[in-house]
Design a protein around this motif. Structure first.
Motif, PDB file in Angstrom:
ATOM      1  N   PHE A 246      24.522  39.233  -4.064  1.00  0.00           N
ATOM      2  CA  PHE A 246      24.303  39.257  -2.613  1.00  0.00           C
ATOM      3  C   PHE A 246      24.454  37.846  -2.042  1.00  0.00           C
ATOM      4  O   PHE A 246      25.108  37.644  -1.004  1.00  0.00           O
ATOM      5  N   LEU A 250      27.343  36.482   0.457  1.00  0.00           N
ATOM      6  CA  LEU A 250      26.792  36.148   1.778  1.00  0.00           C
ATOM      7  C   LEU A 250      27.297  34.808   2.295  1.00  0.00           C
ATOM      8  O   LEU A 250      27.713  34.687   3.452  1.00  0.00           O
ATOM      9  N   LEU A 287      16.386  36.807   5.792  1.00  0.00           N
ATOM     10  CA  LEU A 287      16.675  38.211   5.466  1.00  0.00           C
ATOM     11  C   LEU A 287      16.218  39.131   6.595  1.00  0.00           C
ATOM     12  O   LEU A 287      15.188  38.896   7.230  1.00  0.00           O
ATOM     13  N   THR A 288      16.995  40.176   6.832  1.00  0.00           N
ATOM     14  CA  THR A 288      16.620  41.159   7.846  1.00  0.00           C
ATOM     15  C   THR A 288      15.541  42.088   7.267  1.00  0.00           C
ATOM     16  O   THR A 288      15.328  42.142   6.048  1.00  0.00           O
ATOM     17  N   SER A 290      15.641  45.270   7.055  1.00  0.00           N
ATOM     18  CA  SER A 290      16.263  46.294   6.199  1.00  0.00           C
ATOM     19  C   SER A 290      16.586  45.717   4.817  1.00  0.00           C
ATOM     20  O   SER A 290      16.469  46.424   3.803  1.00  0.00           O
ATOM     21  N   GLU A 291      17.001  44.472   4.759  1.00  0.00           N
ATOM     22  CA  GLU A 291      17.284  43.824   3.463  1.00  0.00           C
ATOM     23  C   GLU A 291      16.004  43.610   2.664  1.00  0.00           C
ATOM     24  O   GLU A 291      15.985  43.774   1.441  1.00  0.00           O
ATOM     25  N   LYS A 292      14.917  43.251   3.363  1.00  0.00           N
ATOM     26  CA  LYS A 292      13.634  43.070   2.683  1.00  0.00           C
ATOM     27  C   LYS A 292      13.116  44.383   2.119  1.00  0.00           C
ATOM     28  O   LYS A 292      12.505  44.423   1.038  1.00  0.00           O
ATOM     29  N   GLY A 294      15.063  46.880   1.351  1.00  0.00           N
ATOM     30  CA  GLY A 294      16.066  47.456   0.467  1.00  0.00           C
ATOM     31  C   GLY A 294      16.191  46.686  -0.830  1.00  0.00           C
ATOM     32  O   GLY A 294      15.365  46.812  -1.737  1.00  0.00           O
ATOM     33  N   LEU A 295      17.240  45.852  -0.919  1.00  0.00           N
ATOM     34  CA  LEU A 295      17.525  45.106  -2.142  1.00  0.00           C
ATOM     35  C   LEU A 295      16.367  44.231  -2.593  1.00  0.00           C
ATOM     36  O   LEU A 295      16.121  44.063  -3.795  1.00  0.00           O
ATOM     37  N   SER A 297      13.049  44.599  -1.927  1.00  0.00           N
ATOM     38  CA  SER A 297      11.759  45.266  -1.683  1.00  0.00           C
ATOM     39  C   SER A 297      10.702  44.903  -2.720  1.00  0.00           C
ATOM     40  O   SER A 297       9.503  44.956  -2.438  1.00  0.00           O
TER      41      SER A 297
END
Length: 440
Positions: A246, A250, A287-288, A290-292, A294-295, A297
């Motif tokens: 990632f 990025l 990090l957004t 959704s990223e927190k 998701g990947l 978590s």
């Protein structure tokens, strides 16, 4: 700066004032030594009582002072005290000096964690005394670094020619006071992870940033730090495949240019070191949500991914090299993240390198692994004292640790007087003299 270390504070103080520490004198030296001896007496003695000639605390103090003076083996410790027989008789009230075998046996039976805790306590007392005398504030944040060191030369089995793996030692190093808080033996490099987790779980990490390499980028390690209300920044490499991938995808050139234009997401430093220009560009990507979720978590308290792009240009050959590293962190400020990344290398450059060059740990002639670990702990405590002496007494002209060790060997009584003054807060408060520099 929130991470201003004691060394940085002393350097700033010396820009306007000169620090002088008066000679403690013979009587004060003996008084401090006996006070320290009493502390060393708290180390439990597992030897058979009634069959020992030398109390354990006395032997530890003998080993510590001899190490300060340049001893690198149990035989040279014996030689040191034979050369300082007058001090020996006055301090310990004995005529007979222990043999090198006695020093070796004692090193092999001391519990390393107890010896380390005792020495760290003495060193922290001196840090408190320095700050109090110079009226220096305690920094609001501190950095603690985790890394291992191999003791080359320990890969031998006692009394045989059989080769075994070199002893690995896990160190937890406090950047502020330049003190090794913990030193623990581990059987192999990969065993660093559970040992580090155990030690970090025992620490109060509030207002502390823990730095480590990619090996320790483990969800459990992060969880321990977060639960103790600490922060972290650690390397991302192949062992964290998805997170590392990632980061690699990025930080494209296009995205890095965008981050440069966002306040708080870019930081750059440059310096000349080792005859080359080194420029470091740091990029922070928050990090957004959704990223927190998701990947990332499973990574507690995670906030951002950081990229460090380093360019080195040799001043003579003109050769350029580039290096890119990625980090995962709970820090929100790019300046803090950059400072912590750079500071992590202090455990390698300031601790491990000095142990190899100043104390020649790779040549350590101790096959007993516990003895080798305890000697390494003594070396680290002496190194911490050397650093304090260099910062305080060297003024604007710093004294190298290697040179200080030679000074101890050549003029032990005077050098010991300065070291002992640092180790006793009450004496230091009375002995320190601050002289304002004249302004032109």
């Amino acid at each position: 700066m929130r991470f201003e270390t004691l060394r940085m504070q002393i350097e700033d103080f010396q820009s306007s004032s000169t620090i002088k520490v008066k000679d403690a004198g013979n009587e004060t030296r003996i008084r401090i030594l006996k006070k320290i001896l009493k502390l060393f007496g708290d180390v439990p003695d597992c030897r058979v009582q009634g069959r020992t000639v030398y109390p354990l605390g006395e032997v530890i103090l003998m080993l510590f002072l001899a190490t300060l003076a340049g001893s690198e083996s149990c035989l040279s410790t014996q030689d040191f005290w034979m050369s300082n027989a007058k001090l020996y008789r006055r301090l310990f009230g004995k005529e007979t000096i222990p043999s090198h075998d006695t020093f070796r046996r004692v090193l092999s039976i001391i519990r390393a964690e107890e010896l380390n805790a005792l020495l760290v306590s003495v060193l922290h007392n001196s840090d408190t005394a320095i700050r109090k005398a110079l009226k220096l504030p305690t920094p609001p944040k501190r950095i603690v670094s985790v890394d291992g060191k191999q003791l080359r030369g320990t890969g031998r089995k006692a009394e045989t020619g059989q080769e075994i793996k070199d002893l690995q030692v896990l160190n937890i190093y406090e950047q502020d006071t330049e003190t090794c808080l913990f030193s623990e033996a581990i059987e192999s490099k990969t065993n660093e992870i559970p040992h580090a987790q155990k030690l970090l779980a025992r620490m109060n990490l509030k207002d502390t940033v823990v730095t480590f390499d990619a090996m320790h980028m483990q969800t459990r390690t992060i969880g321990i730090i977060a639960e103790s209300k600490g922060d972290y920044i650690g390397g991302l490499k192949g062992n964290q495949g998805k997170a590392a991938e990632f980061a690699r995808t990025l930080f494209t050139e296009e995205n890095k240019q965008k981050l440069k234009g966002i306040d708080g997401c870019y930081h750059m430093t440059s310096e000349i070191s080792h005859n080359q220009l080194e420029q470091r560009s740091f990029y922070l990507y928050p990090l957004t949500q959704s990223e927190k979720k998701g990947l990332f978590s499973e990574w507690k308290k995670v906030f951002s991914v950081v990229c460090m792009a380093k360019t080195m240009r040799h001043n003579i050959t003109g050769k350029e090299t580039e290096e890119i590293r990625y980090y995962l962190t709970s820090l929100k400020d790019i300046g803090d993240a950059a400072h912590c990344i750079r500071s992590h290398w202090m455990i390698e450059n300031s601790l491990h390198w000095n142990l190899d060059t100043t104390f020649r740990e790779d040549d350590m002639a101790l096959s007993d692994r516990n003895a080798a670990l305890n000697q390494s702990i003594l070396n680290k405590a002496c190194l911490s004292l050397y650093k304090k002496m260099s910062d305080l007494m060297g003024g604007t002209q710093k004294i190298s640790k290697k040179r200080l060790r030679k000074i101890f060997g050549w003029n032990f009584n005077d050098a010991m007087s300065q070291a002992l003054t640092l180790m006793d807060p009450a004496t230091f408060a009375k002995s320190v003299e601050i002289i304002p520099r004249k302004t032109t």
